[in-house]
Design a protein around this motif. Structure first.
Motif, PDB file in Angstrom:
ATOM      1  N   HIS A  28     -12.458  31.941  11.780  1.00 34.37           N
ATOM      2  CA  HIS A  28     -12.142  33.200  12.466  1.00 34.37           C
ATOM      3  C   HIS A  28     -11.387  34.178  11.563  1.00 34.37           C
ATOM      4  O   HIS A  28     -10.497  34.896  12.038  1.00 34.37           O
ATOM      5  CB  HIS A  28     -11.343  32.909  13.736  1.00 34.37           C
ATOM      6  CG  HIS A  28     -12.157  32.268  14.815  1.00 34.37           C
ATOM      7  ND1 HIS A  28     -13.107  32.966  15.536  1.00 34.37           N
ATOM      8  CD2 HIS A  28     -12.192  30.986  15.270  1.00 34.37           C
ATOM      9  CE1 HIS A  28     -13.673  32.141  16.410  1.00 34.37           C
ATOM     10  NE2 HIS A  28     -13.148  30.947  16.262  1.00 34.37           N
ATOM     11  N   ASP A  42     -10.740  37.891  12.611  1.00 36.68           N
ATOM     12  CA  ASP A  42     -11.047  38.045  14.037  1.00 36.68           C
ATOM     13  C   ASP A  42      -9.788  38.315  14.851  1.00 36.68           C
ATOM     14  O   ASP A  42      -8.687  37.854  14.508  1.00 36.68           O
ATOM     15  CB  ASP A  42     -11.711  36.780  14.592  1.00 36.68           C
ATOM     16  CG  ASP A  42     -13.150  36.635  14.143  1.00 36.68           C
ATOM     17  OD1 ASP A  42     -13.723  37.629  13.656  1.00 36.68           O
ATOM     18  OD2 ASP A  42     -13.709  35.527  14.286  1.00 36.68           O
ATOM     19  N   ASP A  61     -13.584  42.063  22.283  1.00 37.10           N
ATOM     20  CA  ASP A  61     -13.957  41.345  21.064  1.00 37.10           C
ATOM     21  C   ASP A  61     -12.921  40.307  20.637  1.00 37.10           C
ATOM     22  O   ASP A  61     -12.764  40.030  19.453  1.00 37.10           O
ATOM     23  CB  ASP A  61     -14.197  42.341  19.921  1.00 37.10           C
ATOM     24  CG  ASP A  61     -12.946  43.161  19.592  1.00 37.10           C
ATOM     25  OD1 ASP A  61     -12.011  43.173  20.419  1.00 37.10           O
ATOM     26  OD2 ASP A  61     -12.907  43.786  18.521  1.00 37.10           O
ATOM     27  N   ARG A 116     -12.143  36.920  19.734  1.00 38.77           N
ATOM     28  CA  ARG A 116     -13.081  35.878  19.297  1.00 38.77           C
ATOM     29  C   ARG A 116     -12.546  34.463  19.522  1.00 38.77           C
ATOM     30  O   ARG A 116     -13.295  33.500  19.475  1.00 38.77           O
ATOM     31  CB  ARG A 116     -13.420  36.052  17.806  1.00 38.77           C
ATOM     32  CG  ARG A 116     -14.225  37.299  17.495  1.00 38.77           C
ATOM     33  CD  ARG A 116     -15.734  37.054  17.680  1.00 38.77           C
ATOM     34  NE  ARG A 116     -16.145  36.865  19.048  1.00 38.77           N
ATOM     35  CZ  ARG A 116     -16.435  37.851  19.899  1.00 38.77           C
ATOM     36  NH1 ARG A 116     -16.352  39.097  19.517  1.00 38.77           N
ATOM     37  NH2 ARG A 116     -16.805  37.575  21.123  1.00 38.77           N
ATOM     38  N   ALA A 162     -11.310  35.292  25.909  1.00 32.94           N
ATOM     39  CA  ALA A 162     -12.151  35.300  24.709  1.00 32.94           C
ATOM     40  C   ALA A 162     -13.579  35.683  25.084  1.00 32.94           C
ATOM     41  O   ALA A 162     -14.063  35.324  26.153  1.00 32.94           O
ATOM     42  CB  ALA A 162     -12.149  33.926  24.046  1.00 32.94           C
ATOM     43  N   GLY A 163     -14.229  36.421  24.199  1.00 38.00           N
ATOM     44  CA  GLY A 163     -15.663  36.656  24.318  1.00 38.00           C
ATOM     45  C   GLY A 163     -16.115  37.419  25.535  1.00 38.00           C
ATOM     46  O   GLY A 163     -17.181  37.141  26.084  1.00 38.00           O
ATOM     47  N   GLN A 187     -20.351  37.540  23.126  1.00 32.71           N
ATOM     48  CA  GLN A 187     -20.586  36.968  21.801  1.00 32.71           C
ATOM     49  C   GLN A 187     -19.909  35.592  21.684  1.00 32.71           C
ATOM     50  O   GLN A 187     -18.933  35.303  22.383  1.00 32.71           O
ATOM     51  CB  GLN A 187     -20.042  37.915  20.726  1.00 32.71           C
ATOM     52  CG  GLN A 187     -20.880  39.173  20.531  1.00 32.71           C
ATOM     53  CD  GLN A 187     -22.221  38.851  19.909  1.00 32.71           C
ATOM     54  OE1 GLN A 187     -22.328  38.498  18.743  1.00 32.71           O
ATOM     55  NE2 GLN A 187     -23.257  38.956  20.708  1.00 32.71           N
ATOM     56  N   SER A 204     -17.560  32.630  21.021  1.00 34.87           N
ATOM     57  CA  SER A 204     -16.104  32.622  20.900  1.00 34.87           C
ATOM     58  C   SER A 204     -15.603  31.193  21.064  1.00 34.87           C
ATOM     59  O   SER A 204     -16.324  30.336  21.561  1.00 34.87           O
ATOM     60  CB  SER A 204     -15.469  33.539  21.954  1.00 34.87           C
ATOM     61  OG  SER A 204     -16.001  34.844  21.867  1.00 34.87           O
ATOM     62  N   ARG A 259     -20.566  26.177  14.515  1.00 37.55           N
ATOM     63  CA  ARG A 259     -20.364  27.443  15.227  1.00 37.55           C
ATOM     64  C   ARG A 259     -21.715  27.987  15.664  1.00 37.55           C
ATOM     65  O   ARG A 259     -22.595  28.225  14.851  1.00 37.55           O
ATOM     66  CB  ARG A 259     -19.680  28.437  14.280  1.00 37.55           C
ATOM     67  CG  ARG A 259     -19.341  29.764  14.961  1.00 37.55           C
ATOM     68  CD  ARG A 259     -17.932  29.717  15.510  1.00 37.55           C
ATOM     69  NE  ARG A 259     -17.604  30.960  16.176  1.00 37.55           N
ATOM     70  CZ  ARG A 259     -17.082  32.012  15.548  1.00 37.55           C
ATOM     71  NH1 ARG A 259     -16.838  31.941  14.264  1.00 37.55           N
ATOM     72  NH2 ARG A 259     -16.783  33.095  16.215  1.00 37.55           N
ATOM     73  N   ARG A 284     -24.256  30.765  17.279  1.00 35.33           N
ATOM     74  CA  ARG A 284     -24.364  32.215  17.341  1.00 35.33           C
ATOM     75  C   ARG A 284     -25.519  32.604  18.250  1.00 35.33           C
ATOM     76  O   ARG A 284     -26.504  31.890  18.336  1.00 35.33           O
ATOM     77  CB  ARG A 284     -24.623  32.791  15.940  1.00 35.33           C
ATOM     78  CG  ARG A 284     -23.388  32.774  15.049  1.00 35.33           C
ATOM     79  CD  ARG A 284     -22.449  33.904  15.433  1.00 35.33           C
ATOM     80  NE  ARG A 284     -21.280  33.928  14.591  1.00 35.33           N
ATOM     81  CZ  ARG A 284     -20.245  34.726  14.824  1.00 35.33           C
ATOM     82  NH1 ARG A 284     -20.240  35.514  15.875  1.00 35.33           N
ATOM     83  NH2 ARG A 284     -19.203  34.722  14.026  1.00 35.33           N
TER      84      ARG A 284
END
Length: 605
Positions: A233, A236, A303, A305, A326-327, A331, A333, A524, A526
């Motif tokens: 992160h 972030d 945003d 993260r 978060a998130g 997206q 997170s 992670r 995506r």
């Protein structure tokens, strides 16, 4: 239920024109239609699920002003700024304003020039406020963060109890109560306390599939946190929760010393410092806030993260509410928690010594047991979490137990050894022997304290040399989690429970989670549709730079201008005209008129 187009079309038109979205999500439309039609509603929707639209759009469609009751005085200005950027006429009344500004807002309300008016619950106890509302036209009452009414909730606010009177004074005005988290029992309490027993209840899925839940065994937690931030992160924005003010300050300093810009936030800081740190977090990219649970409710930063916990939350509801920050933009997170034996001892001790009657302590214990079950499970964490809120699901493939499945082992003999040691020490209750002393006995260590009390003569002395100290500490932690041990007194002395007898009598098997030598780092994940190509990434960064400069110039958070998701779509689709830009999700009429040409200039530059 299908309602006439007279309800549906104005709401959908408002969604498109003001907010720039083509379609409602989940059960938003059903909720909005019900409230526009004059019905009461209790809405449970996860953070980031679009709760605010459920009262903002009805307030814009119905005649009059929507009155929003919110406990978030420190954030009202940001909430109003975000609405005004959309062209919505919004205002607030709270103790931060001087008389002149309050008078201006009151006059705007009476003249019908406000679409939404935000009030703190305390303000509705003031007779002058009630008389003011009597003189204006009210479209609806929205009670945000409605879990604050629950006596056993994690953010209880006594002033919320007064809100049950809204219906008595304004019986024809629809009410909508909203929260991001509540069990069936809490939901029932909210409905009862707000006089919403007859309201329709709308319960959305609690699942946030973009959040990856991970819980690790504590081993120098600050270093573990640093590794997470530097490897996964970097740069972030995120929130780190600590239990105490001292650990908040210490952790923020530790991160800053290691090159991560971090700000502390807790109730012990003066109001100006808290406000400054909160404003910086909202307005700047890539900042980390290290906070107690005093921070976060209503934070609308899309945003964020990661949310990290360096101490064990007191309840699953609190944990879910905090990780849900978060998130919000959908997206990927991370929700990361470092959890250890001392957390369990400390929480058990706090419950044992807490004020209140036995029923209060039992309720606290039930909350903690559910949190411990989530930490110790060998099954999918998301399944366990959603099950707590009464929602069935299947293994998610995006939590640590799915990505690196832990093993369970038969810990019955190990448990018997620990319980036997506690039983034998119980005869010396005048002395206080903690976890470390019990482990020393099991490992046969000739420490000064063992020799002082002659504990090398105990039959359990040295019977546990087959396991290492970290494993024994894990065994004790899990016995506490399973209710086979408990904590007594200010010193956190371990004592047996009624359930211990079955284990010692070999009538009950004890399954334990295998302590990993080193926690595997989950991959992670995506969302493919959100990845930017090498060609569009620089365009996205140019748009972000423009947004940051524009937000700074206007004194508002960057997300008030445009969310990251909107900038990503702009960078990907590269619109060449205002008409094309107007088709991007999140670009409503007002933002198109205000920022459209600037965005096109950035794209052309």
């Amino acid at each position: 239920m299908t309602l006439p187009d007279t309800t549906t079309q104005p709401a959908l038109d408002t969604l498109r024109r003001v907010f720039g979205y083509d379609a409602f999500r989940g059960n938003q439309q059903e909720i909005i239609e019900h409230v526009v039609d004059g019905g009461d509603a209790l809405v449970l929707m996860p953070t980031g699920g679009g709760k605010s639209l459920c009262y903002q759009i009805p307030a814009l469609v119905r005649p009059g002003t929507g009155i929003v009751v919110s406990p978030l005085i420190a954030l009202m200005q940001d909430q109003v700024d975000a609405l005004m950027a959309l062209g919505v006429r919004a205002g607030f009344l709270n103790s931060t304003q001087d008389f002149g500004r309050r008078h201006e807002v009151e006059e705007a309300f009476l003249a019908g020039e406000l679409d939404l008016l935000y009030l703190a619950p305390e303000r509705l106890k003031v007779e002058s406020t009630l008389r003011l509302l009597d003189r204006g036209k009210i479209a609806l009452f929205a009670i945000d963060e409605a879990h604050c009414v629950a006596q056993w909730g994690h953010d209880f606010r006594p002033d919320y109890l007064e809100l049950s009177r809204l219906h008595e004074r304004w019986p024809s005005v629809p009410r909508i109560a909203l929260t991001a988290t509540a069990t069936a029992a809490t939901r029932k309490e909210i409905a009862h306390r707000l006089n919403l027993d007859d309201a329709l209840q709308f319960v959305s899925s609690f699942d946030r599939p973009n959040i990856q839940y991970r819980i690790v065994a504590k081993n120098r937690p600050e270093q573990q946190l640093l590794e997470l931030l530097t490897t996964e992160h970097k740069g972030d924005a995120g929130i780190v929760y600590c239990l105490s003010r001292a650990s908040t300050e210490r952790t923020a300093q530790f991160l800053s010393d290691n090159g991560i810009e971090a700000l502390p936030y807790h109730a012990g800081l003066d109001a100006r410092t808290r406000a400054r740190n909160q404003a910086r977090f909202l307005r700047e990219d890539g900042l980390v806030v290290v906070a107690t649970i005093a921070f976060g409710m209503g934070i609308d930063k899309p945003d964020v993260r990661f949310v990290a916990h360096l101490d064990l939350p007191k309840s699953v509801e609190g944990y879910y509410q905090e990780t849900g920050r978060a998130g919000r933009d959908g997206q990927p997170s991370t929700a990361w928690l470092a959890y250890g034996l001392q957390d369990v001892v400390q929480q058990r001790k706090m419950i044992a010594t807490s004020e209140g009657d036995d029923a209060h302590r039992r309720r606290l214990g039930t909350h903690l047991d559910a949190m411990l079950a989530l930490c110790e499970t060998v099954e999918c964490r998301r399944v366990q979490l959603l099950n707590y809120f009464g929602q069935d699901s299947t293994p998610c493939g995006n939590c640590d137990t799915c990505l690196s499945p832990p093993e369970a082992w038969d810990g019955t003999i190990a448990a018997q050894k620990v319980l036997s040691a506690v039983y034998r020490l119980d005869r010396e209750r005048r002395q206080k022997f903690g976890v470390g002393h019990i482990v020393d006995i099991l490992l046969g260590r000739q420490t000064a304290k063992i020799q002082q009390f002659g504990h090398e003569s105990l039959t359990v002395f040295g019977v546990g040399t087959e396991l290492a100290e970290p494993v024994w500490r894990g065994v004790i932690r899990q016995l506490l989690a399973q209710g086979l041990l408990t904590v007594e007194g200010d010193h956190g002395t371990l004592v047996l429970t009624e359930a211990s007898a079955d284990v010692l009598a070999r009538k009950r098997e004890v399954r334990l989670r295998q302590e990993p030598k080193r926690a595997a780092k989950p991959a992670r994940t995506r969302a493919p549709q959100q990845e930017l190509s090498p060609e569009t990434q620089p365009v996205f960064e140019k748009l972000r730079a423009w947004r940051a400069a524009t937000a700074k110039e206007q004194g508002v958070p960057a997300y008030v201008i445009f969310h990251d998701a909107t900038l990503r779509q702009i960078a990907t689709e590269n619109p060449g005209t205002l008409a094309e830009l107007g088709t991007i999700s999140g670009v409503g009429e007002n933002k198109l008129a205000k920022f459209g040409q600037q965005v096109l200039d950035v794209l052309a530059g």
